[in-house]
Design a protein around this motif. Structure first.
Motif, PDB file in Angstrom:
ATOM      1  N   LEU A 184     -35.146 -12.950   9.774  1.00 57.44           N
ATOM      2  CA  LEU A 184     -34.997 -12.664   8.351  1.00 57.44           C
ATOM      3  C   LEU A 184     -34.309 -13.826   7.660  1.00 57.44           C
ATOM      4  O   LEU A 184     -33.509 -14.544   8.262  1.00 57.44           O
ATOM      5  CB  LEU A 184     -34.173 -11.392   8.124  1.00 57.44           C
ATOM      6  CG  LEU A 184     -34.814 -10.048   8.460  1.00 57.44           C
ATOM      7  CD1 LEU A 184     -33.832  -8.925   8.159  1.00 57.44           C
ATOM      8  CD2 LEU A 184     -36.097  -9.843   7.686  1.00 57.44           C
ATOM      9  N   SER A 185     -34.606 -13.987   6.379  1.00 53.89           N
ATOM     10  CA  SER A 185     -33.942 -15.012   5.585  1.00 53.89           C
ATOM     11  C   SER A 185     -32.586 -14.490   5.128  1.00 53.89           C
ATOM     12  O   SER A 185     -32.315 -13.279   5.152  1.00 53.89           O
ATOM     13  CB  SER A 185     -34.793 -15.364   4.358  1.00 53.89           C
ATOM     14  OG  SER A 185     -34.848 -14.269   3.465  1.00 53.89           O
ATOM     15  N   ALA A 186     -31.737 -15.405   4.670  1.00 55.81           N
ATOM     16  CA  ALA A 186     -30.425 -15.025   4.159  1.00 55.81           C
ATOM     17  C   ALA A 186     -30.562 -14.094   2.957  1.00 55.81           C
ATOM     18  O   ALA A 186     -29.813 -13.116   2.814  1.00 55.81           O
ATOM     19  CB  ALA A 186     -29.631 -16.274   3.780  1.00 55.81           C
ATOM     20  N   GLU A 187     -31.539 -14.372   2.109  1.00 58.25           N
ATOM     21  CA  GLU A 187     -31.749 -13.537   0.921  1.00 58.25           C
ATOM     22  C   GLU A 187     -32.115 -12.107   1.305  1.00 58.25           C
ATOM     23  O   GLU A 187     -31.601 -11.148   0.722  1.00 58.25           O
ATOM     24  CB  GLU A 187     -32.855 -14.133   0.051  1.00 58.25           C
ATOM     25  CG  GLU A 187     -33.102 -13.355  -1.233  1.00 58.25           C
ATOM     26  CD  GLU A 187     -34.209 -13.965  -2.070  1.00 58.25           C
ATOM     27  OE1 GLU A 187     -34.511 -13.392  -3.133  1.00 58.25           O
ATOM     28  OE2 GLU A 187     -34.775 -15.000  -1.666  1.00 58.25           O
ATOM     29  N   TYR A 191     -24.269  -9.125  12.472  1.00 57.44           N
ATOM     30  CA  TYR A 191     -24.049  -7.692  12.281  1.00 57.44           C
ATOM     31  C   TYR A 191     -22.690  -7.266  12.842  1.00 57.44           C
ATOM     32  O   TYR A 191     -21.966  -6.487  12.219  1.00 57.44           O
ATOM     33  CB  TYR A 191     -25.173  -6.901  12.948  1.00 57.44           C
ATOM     34  CG  TYR A 191     -25.054  -5.416  12.761  1.00 57.44           C
ATOM     35  CD1 TYR A 191     -25.261  -4.833  11.512  1.00 57.44           C
ATOM     36  CD2 TYR A 191     -24.722  -4.581  13.826  1.00 57.44           C
ATOM     37  CE1 TYR A 191     -25.142  -3.466  11.333  1.00 57.44           C
ATOM     38  CE2 TYR A 191     -24.605  -3.219  13.656  1.00 57.44           C
ATOM     39  CZ  TYR A 191     -24.818  -2.668  12.409  1.00 57.44           C
ATOM     40  OH  TYR A 191     -24.687  -1.308  12.228  1.00 57.44           O
ATOM     41  N   VAL A 192     -22.334  -7.769  14.019  1.00 59.61           N
ATOM     42  CA  VAL A 192     -21.036  -7.428  14.608  1.00 59.61           C
ATOM     43  C   VAL A 192     -19.910  -7.991  13.741  1.00 59.61           C
ATOM     44  O   VAL A 192     -18.913  -7.298  13.468  1.00 59.61           O
ATOM     45  CB  VAL A 192     -20.938  -7.957  16.054  1.00 59.61           C
ATOM     46  CG1 VAL A 192     -19.533  -7.740  16.618  1.00 59.61           C
ATOM     47  CG2 VAL A 192     -21.976  -7.281  16.944  1.00 59.61           C
ATOM     48  N   LEU A 193     -20.051  -9.229  13.294  1.00 61.32           N
ATOM     49  CA  LEU A 193     -19.050  -9.837  12.415  1.00 61.32           C
ATOM     50  C   LEU A 193     -18.909  -9.031  11.135  1.00 61.32           C
ATOM     51  O   LEU A 193     -17.788  -8.722  10.700  1.00 61.32           O
ATOM     52  CB  LEU A 193     -19.440 -11.281  12.095  1.00 61.32           C
ATOM     53  CG  LEU A 193     -18.556 -12.016  11.078  1.00 61.32           C
ATOM     54  CD1 LEU A 193     -17.126 -12.136  11.584  1.00 61.32           C
ATOM     55  CD2 LEU A 193     -19.138 -13.399  10.765  1.00 61.32           C
ATOM     56  N   ASN A 215     -30.978 -12.592  17.811  1.00 59.28           N
ATOM     57  CA  ASN A 215     -29.658 -12.791  18.424  1.00 59.28           C
ATOM     58  C   ASN A 215     -28.631 -13.265  17.407  1.00 59.28           C
ATOM     59  O   ASN A 215     -27.455 -12.894  17.465  1.00 59.28           O
ATOM     60  CB  ASN A 215     -29.761 -13.780  19.582  1.00 59.28           C
ATOM     61  CG  ASN A 215     -30.471 -13.184  20.792  1.00 59.28           C
ATOM     62  OD1 ASN A 215     -30.347 -12.001  21.078  1.00 59.28           O
ATOM     63  ND2 ASN A 215     -31.235 -13.999  21.500  1.00 59.28           N
ATOM     64  N   GLN A 216     -29.075 -14.091  16.455  1.00 65.49           N
ATOM     65  CA  GLN A 216     -28.180 -14.497  15.375  1.00 65.49           C
ATOM     66  C   GLN A 216     -27.859 -13.320  14.467  1.00 65.49           C
ATOM     67  O   GLN A 216     -26.719 -13.168  14.011  1.00 65.49           O
ATOM     68  CB  GLN A 216     -28.817 -15.630  14.567  1.00 65.49           C
ATOM     69  CG  GLN A 216     -28.900 -16.949  15.308  1.00 65.49           C
ATOM     70  CD  GLN A 216     -29.675 -18.000  14.525  1.00 65.49           C
ATOM     71  OE1 GLN A 216     -30.696 -17.704  13.910  1.00 65.49           O
ATOM     72  NE2 GLN A 216     -29.191 -19.228  14.556  1.00 65.49           N
ATOM     73  N   LEU A 217     -28.867 -12.480  14.236  1.00 65.72           N
ATOM     74  CA  LEU A 217     -28.644 -11.280  13.427  1.00 65.72           C
ATOM     75  C   LEU A 217     -27.632 -10.359  14.086  1.00 65.72           C
ATOM     76  O   LEU A 217     -26.804  -9.745  13.412  1.00 65.72           O
ATOM     77  CB  LEU A 217     -29.964 -10.533  13.214  1.00 65.72           C
ATOM     78  CG  LEU A 217     -31.020 -11.210  12.349  1.00 65.72           C
ATOM     79  CD1 LEU A 217     -32.302 -10.389  12.340  1.00 65.72           C
ATOM     80  CD2 LEU A 217     -30.513 -11.403  10.920  1.00 65.72           C
ATOM     81  N   LYS A 239     -26.668 -12.154  24.949  1.00 61.86           N
ATOM     82  CA  LYS A 239     -28.063 -11.726  25.025  1.00 61.86           C
ATOM     83  C   LYS A 239     -28.227 -10.543  25.967  1.00 61.86           C
ATOM     84  O   LYS A 239     -29.177  -9.773  25.865  1.00 61.86           O
ATOM     85  CB  LYS A 239     -28.950 -12.886  25.503  1.00 61.86           C
ATOM     86  CG  LYS A 239     -29.136 -13.984  24.467  1.00 61.86           C
ATOM     87  CD  LYS A 239     -30.036 -15.084  25.023  1.00 61.86           C
ATOM     88  CE  LYS A 239     -30.191 -16.213  24.012  1.00 61.86           C
ATOM     89  NZ  LYS A 239     -31.039 -17.305  24.533  1.00 61.86           N
ATOM     90  N   ASN A 240     -27.285 -10.410  26.899  1.00 63.79           N
ATOM     91  CA  ASN A 240     -27.313  -9.287  27.827  1.00 63.79           C
ATOM     92  C   ASN A 240     -26.686  -8.082  27.140  1.00 63.79           C
ATOM     93  O   ASN A 240     -25.494  -8.044  26.912  1.00 63.79           O
ATOM     94  CB  ASN A 240     -26.526  -9.646  29.097  1.00 63.79           C
ATOM     95  CG  ASN A 240     -26.387  -8.466  30.027  1.00 63.79           C
ATOM     96  OD1 ASN A 240     -27.075  -7.458  29.887  1.00 63.79           O
ATOM     97  ND2 ASN A 240     -25.484  -8.586  30.981  1.00 63.79           N
ATOM     98  N   ALA A 241     -27.512  -7.105  26.804  1.00 63.66           N
ATOM     99  CA  ALA A 241     -27.029  -5.958  26.030  1.00 63.66           C
ATOM    100  C   ALA A 241     -26.008  -5.127  26.793  1.00 63.66           C
ATOM    101  O   ALA A 241     -25.321  -4.299  26.212  1.00 63.66           O
ATOM    102  CB  ALA A 241     -28.194  -5.076  25.595  1.00 63.66           C
ATOM    103  N   GLY A 242     -25.908  -5.325  28.109  1.00 66.29           N
ATOM    104  CA  GLY A 242     -24.966  -4.541  28.886  1.00 66.29           C
ATOM    105  C   GLY A 242     -23.557  -5.080  28.809  1.00 66.29           C
ATOM    106  O   GLY A 242     -22.851  -5.145  29.813  1.00 66.29           O
ATOM    107  N   CYS A 243     -23.132  -5.475  27.615  1.00 68.19           N
ATOM    108  CA  CYS A 243     -21.783  -6.007  27.416  1.00 68.19           C
ATOM    109  C   CYS A 243     -21.047  -5.182  26.368  1.00 68.19           C
ATOM    110  O   CYS A 243     -21.660  -4.549  25.510  1.00 68.19           O
ATOM    111  CB  CYS A 243     -21.824  -7.463  26.957  1.00 68.19           C
ATOM    112  SG  CYS A 243     -22.193  -8.645  28.257  1.00 68.19           S
ATOM    113  N   GLU A 244     -19.752  -5.212  26.459  1.00 66.16           N
ATOM    114  CA  GLU A 244     -18.907  -4.564  25.470  1.00 66.16           C
ATOM    115  C   GLU A 244     -17.944  -5.594  24.887  1.00 66.16           C
ATOM    116  O   GLU A 244     -17.466  -6.483  25.592  1.00 66.16           O
ATOM    117  CB  GLU A 244     -18.129  -3.408  26.094  1.00 66.16           C
ATOM    118  CG  GLU A 244     -19.026  -2.330  26.665  1.00 66.16           C
ATOM    119  CD  GLU A 244     -18.262  -1.118  27.165  1.00 66.16           C
ATOM    120  OE1 GLU A 244     -17.139  -0.875  26.668  1.00 66.16           O
ATOM    121  OE2 GLU A 244     -18.786  -0.412  28.033  1.00 66.16           O
ATOM    122  N   LEU A 245     -17.686  -5.464  23.598  1.00 65.46           N
ATOM    123  CA  LEU A 245     -16.753  -6.346  22.901  1.00 65.46           C
ATOM    124  C   LEU A 245     -15.510  -5.542  22.564  1.00 65.46           C
ATOM    125  O   LEU A 245     -15.590  -4.478  21.941  1.00 65.46           O
ATOM    126  CB  LEU A 245     -17.390  -6.880  21.618  1.00 65.46           C
ATOM    127  CG  LEU A 245     -16.482  -7.779  20.760  1.00 65.46           C
ATOM    128  CD1 LEU A 245     -16.314  -9.145  21.420  1.00 65.46           C
ATOM    129  CD2 LEU A 245     -17.041  -7.934  19.349  1.00 65.46           C
TER     130      LEU A 245
END
Length: 207
Positions: free
Chosen positions: A86-89, A124-126, A118-120, A155-161
């Motif tokens: 997706l674009s920034a807009e 999203y988390v930020l 992955n950038q999204l 990239k490995n979805a099996g992680c927790e922050l």
């Protein structure tokens, strides 16, 4: 460990679903195979589930099944990233992330015309942490640095922050699921995100 599990019998009753629904959703990959945990009990072998995860997943399935097909739900629940960019807009127009999060990301990585999935996810988390007020701008930069340095693990979805503060000092931990941390009394867990759930939420917003 047993305190965090729910038996199949109790699950069917608490979630108000049938045996057939549960196993149909399993066959359609709406419920992960590794959530079906076989354990020995005094009555023999029984099936248990991670209680919080399974109840949340079933509630999402019930809420969304009238609007999405089971195949579409399976794609949303899949830990694999989509090909969406997706674009920034578009990101700000659709209220997926805030302009503040977008500016911080671009200041750190350089200006982007479009963003990969992955950038999204990083954005999203930020955005989520900034929106709740759990982190300030300086701590948000620490998050971007962590996600950049650990790009392969993110990239490995099996992680927790996990975000922790102790006496004014804050830090992030990125750990494989299931996280099992024991903190000293002066340390406080401020935020705890499962990246797999963040991916589900992001895919829903992108749909």
């Amino acid at each position: 460990m047993m305190e965090n599990l729910i038996s199949k019998k109790d699950l069917l009753e608490e979630a108000n679903i049938s045996y057939g629904q549960l196993y149909r959703w399993k066959r359609k990959n709406l419920i992960p195979e590794n959530w079906f945990i076989r354990k020995s009990t005094f009555t023999g072998q029984e099936t248990f589930f991670p209680k919080d995860d399974i109840l949340l997943r079933i509630e999402k399935i019930k809420t969304l099944k009238d609007d999405l097909s089971l195949d579409e739900l399976a794609d949303m629940f899949s830990p694999s990233p989509t090909l969406t960019s997706l674009s920034a807009e578009e990101l700000t127009k659709r209220n997926i992330v805030s302009q503040t999060a977008l500016d911080m990301f671009n200041n750190f990585h350089g200006h982007n015309q479009s963003f990969s999935f992955n950038q999204l996810l990083t954005l999203y988390v930020l955005h989520s942490l900034l929106q709740t007020g759990d982190v300030n701008r300086s701590e948000g930069l620490d998050l971007l640095q962590l996600f950049h340095a650990q790009a392969q693990n993110v990239k490995n979805a099996g992680c927790e922050l996990i975000f922790i503060r102790k006496m004014g000092v804050s830090f992030f931990i990125l750990t494989p699921e299931p996280a099992n941390l024991f903190l000293e009394p002066q340390a406080k867990k401020i935020a705890h995100y499962k990246l797999s759930q963040c991916i589900e939420e992001l895919k829903l917003k992108l749909s």
